[in-house]
Design a protein around this motif. Structure first.
Motif, PDB file in Angstrom:
ATOM      1  N   ARG A 191       0.832  -1.207   0.000  1.00 37.75           N
ATOM      2  CA  ARG A 191       0.000   0.000   0.000  1.00 37.75           C
ATOM      3  C   ARG A 191       0.870   1.262   0.000  1.00 37.75           C
ATOM      4  NH1 ARG A 191      -2.738  -0.897   4.369  1.00 37.75           N
ATOM      5  NH2 ARG A 191      -4.457  -1.980   3.321  1.00 37.75           N
ATOM      6  N   HIS A 192       1.933   1.228   0.787  1.00 40.31           N
ATOM      7  CA  HIS A 192       2.818   2.383   0.869  1.00 40.31           C
ATOM      8  C   HIS A 192       3.490   2.653  -0.480  1.00 40.31           C
ATOM      9  CE1 HIS A 192       5.694   5.247   2.479  1.00 40.31           C
ATOM     10  NE2 HIS A 192       6.677   4.526   1.927  1.00 40.31           N
ATOM     11  N   ARG A 193       3.950   1.585  -1.142  1.00 39.21           N
ATOM     12  CA  ARG A 193       4.603   1.764  -2.437  1.00 39.21           C
ATOM     13  C   ARG A 193       3.621   2.292  -3.484  1.00 39.21           C
ATOM     14  NH1 ARG A 193       7.191  -3.229  -1.040  1.00 39.21           N
ATOM     15  NH2 ARG A 193       5.706  -4.373  -2.352  1.00 39.21           N
ATOM     16  N   ARG A 194       2.387   1.807  -3.413  1.00 36.96           N
ATOM     17  CA  ARG A 194       1.394   2.274  -4.359  1.00 36.96           C
ATOM     18  C   ARG A 194       1.067   3.745  -4.154  1.00 36.96           C
ATOM     19  NH1 ARG A 194      -2.395  -1.606  -3.745  1.00 36.96           N
ATOM     20  NH2 ARG A 194      -3.476  -0.451  -2.123  1.00 36.96           N
ATOM     21  N   GLU A 195       0.939   4.175  -2.870  1.00 34.53           N
ATOM     22  CA  GLU A 195       0.589   5.565  -2.555  1.00 34.53           C
ATOM     23  C   GLU A 195       1.720   6.542  -2.868  1.00 34.53           C
ATOM     24  OE1 GLU A 195      -0.525   5.311   1.506  1.00 34.53           O
ATOM     25  OE2 GLU A 195      -2.556   4.529   1.103  1.00 34.53           O
ATOM     26  N   THR A 196       2.960   6.053  -2.708  1.00 30.24           N
ATOM     27  CA  THR A 196       4.106   6.953  -2.938  1.00 30.24           C
ATOM     28  C   THR A 196       4.668   6.831  -4.356  1.00 30.24           C
ATOM     29  OG1 THR A 196       5.640   5.264  -2.082  1.00 30.24           O
ATOM     30  CG2 THR A 196       4.736   6.879  -0.511  1.00 30.24           C
ATOM     31  N   GLY A 197       4.153   5.843  -5.088  1.00 29.75           N
ATOM     32  CA  GLY A 197       4.636   5.645  -6.450  1.00 29.75           C
ATOM     33  C   GLY A 197       6.015   5.059  -6.539  1.00 29.75           C
ATOM     34  N   THR A 198       6.466   4.399  -5.461  1.00 32.04           N
ATOM     35  CA  THR A 198       7.784   3.759  -5.463  1.00 32.04           C
ATOM     36  C   THR A 198       7.639   2.266  -5.716  1.00 32.04           C
ATOM     37  OG1 THR A 198       7.657   3.442  -3.050  1.00 32.04           O
ATOM     38  CG2 THR A 198       8.697   5.453  -3.878  1.00 32.04           C
TER      39      THR A 198
END
Length: 328
Positions: free
Chosen positions: A320-327
């Motif tokens: 979820r974090h990677r998806r939200e930050t685009g990383t």
């Protein structure tokens, strides 16, 4: 044509012929022997055979159904037939049920259920066949030791020969699951085990063990992958569908910690793959775990963290974090 394409099984059944012509159709379909008797019964002749080419090998099965075990027909391999077809192979026949009285070189022997025996198709012989079933494997002569022909008519049901009978039955029972990808492994395993059956010295036994073990492991692992999400995936179902004993299954996976550990690891990695996917639909972690066979939630969390170093929830949060930050 892909390597995972199923092998082509050729089938023939007397059901396709008119009732009064079924035995004649059976006789006409016999490629290597002449039928020399007439079928006499009020019941229609009910028989079928199938065969499949596995590289240079031909695996075949024959079944004749009739309630009267005293009925029989003669199948002869005559000198004229030998000259006509020039088939240069040895056939290994496993009698499943019923009998076959073999006459060859002025000797007679009755082959009964469980007998595995060798026929040299470059030599004349006659078989008197009763209702029952058999499995046979035809092997080109030059694929076997030069002295194999001296065993024409002999039974190979002691020692390693009995193992080959079990292997032949297992191979035949799993024909629908085999693909072209399996062919080189089957040919190697089969010929090595045959050589060990004919000459059971230490070197031939050692050579036979590795390819057979590798072939079985490959087949079992493919079966596990295909049935991974089924709740009834157990050692019992594997043994039943793959066609081997429970003792052999346990021996094969002994060094890997057991077959159930293999299943658990595959399921665990499948769950990790699902939870790590950024495109997965919204689904509770425990439902994903349950769908993959983990019904004890605490146990699932414990082994997941032990395997991957973080909990299932942390895995989802990282995605979820990677998806939200685009990383990535």
């Amino acid at each position: 044509m892909t390597e995972h394409q199923a092998l082509r099984i050729r089938r023939f059944s007397t059901d396709s012929a008119p009732v009064g012509e079924r035995f004649d159709a059976w006789a006409a379909h016999s490629t290597y022997c002449d039928m020399v008797t007439t079928y006499r019964s009020d019941l229609p002749f009910d028989a079928h055979r199938d065969n499949v080419s596995i590289g240079p090998l031909i695996l075949a099965g024959r079944t004749w159904r009739h309630p009267d075990p005293s009925l029989a027909y003669d199948a002869k391999r005559t000198p004229a037939r030998i000259r006509a077809d020039q088939r240069d192979f040895h056939s290994f026949s496993l009698q499943i049920c019923g009998t076959a009285a073999l006459r060859s070189d002025a000797s007679t022997a009755v082959k009964r259920a469980g007998d595995l025996y060798l026929l040299d198709f470059a030599r004349p012989f006659e078989r008197v066949i009763t209702p029952g079933s058999e499995i046979s494997l035809s092997v080109p002569r030059d694929w076997l030791p030069a002295d194999t022909g001296k065993l024409h008519g002999a039974s190979l049901t002691r020692g390693v020969g009995s193992l080959f009978g079990d292997y032949l039955m297992s191979l035949y029972n799993t024909l629908p699951q085999l693909t072209r990808h399996d062919v080189p492994h089957i040919v190697r395993a089969t010929t090595e085990l045959l050589k060990a059956s004919l000459h059971p010295e230490l070197d031939t036994l050692a050579a036979a063990q590795t390819p057979i073990r590798d072939l079985l492991l490959q087949r079992i692992r493919r079966y596990i992958d295909d049935h991974l999400l089924q709740p009834d995936l157990t050692p019992g179902s594997i043994c039943r569908d793959v066609g081997l004993s429970r003792a052999m299954l346990y021996r094969l996976f002994e060094s890997a910690g057991g077959v159930m550990r293999e299943i658990r690891q595959k399921r665990l990695y499948r769950v990790h793959q699902v939870l790590s996917s950024p495109d997965r639909p919204e689904e509770r972690i425990r439902d994903v775990a349950w769908r993959h066979g983990f019904t004890d939630e605490k146990y699932f969390y414990r082994i997941f963290k032990a395997e991957f170093g973080h909990t299932p929830r942390e895995t989802v949060e990282q995605v979820r974090h990677r998806r939200e930050t685009g990383t990535n």
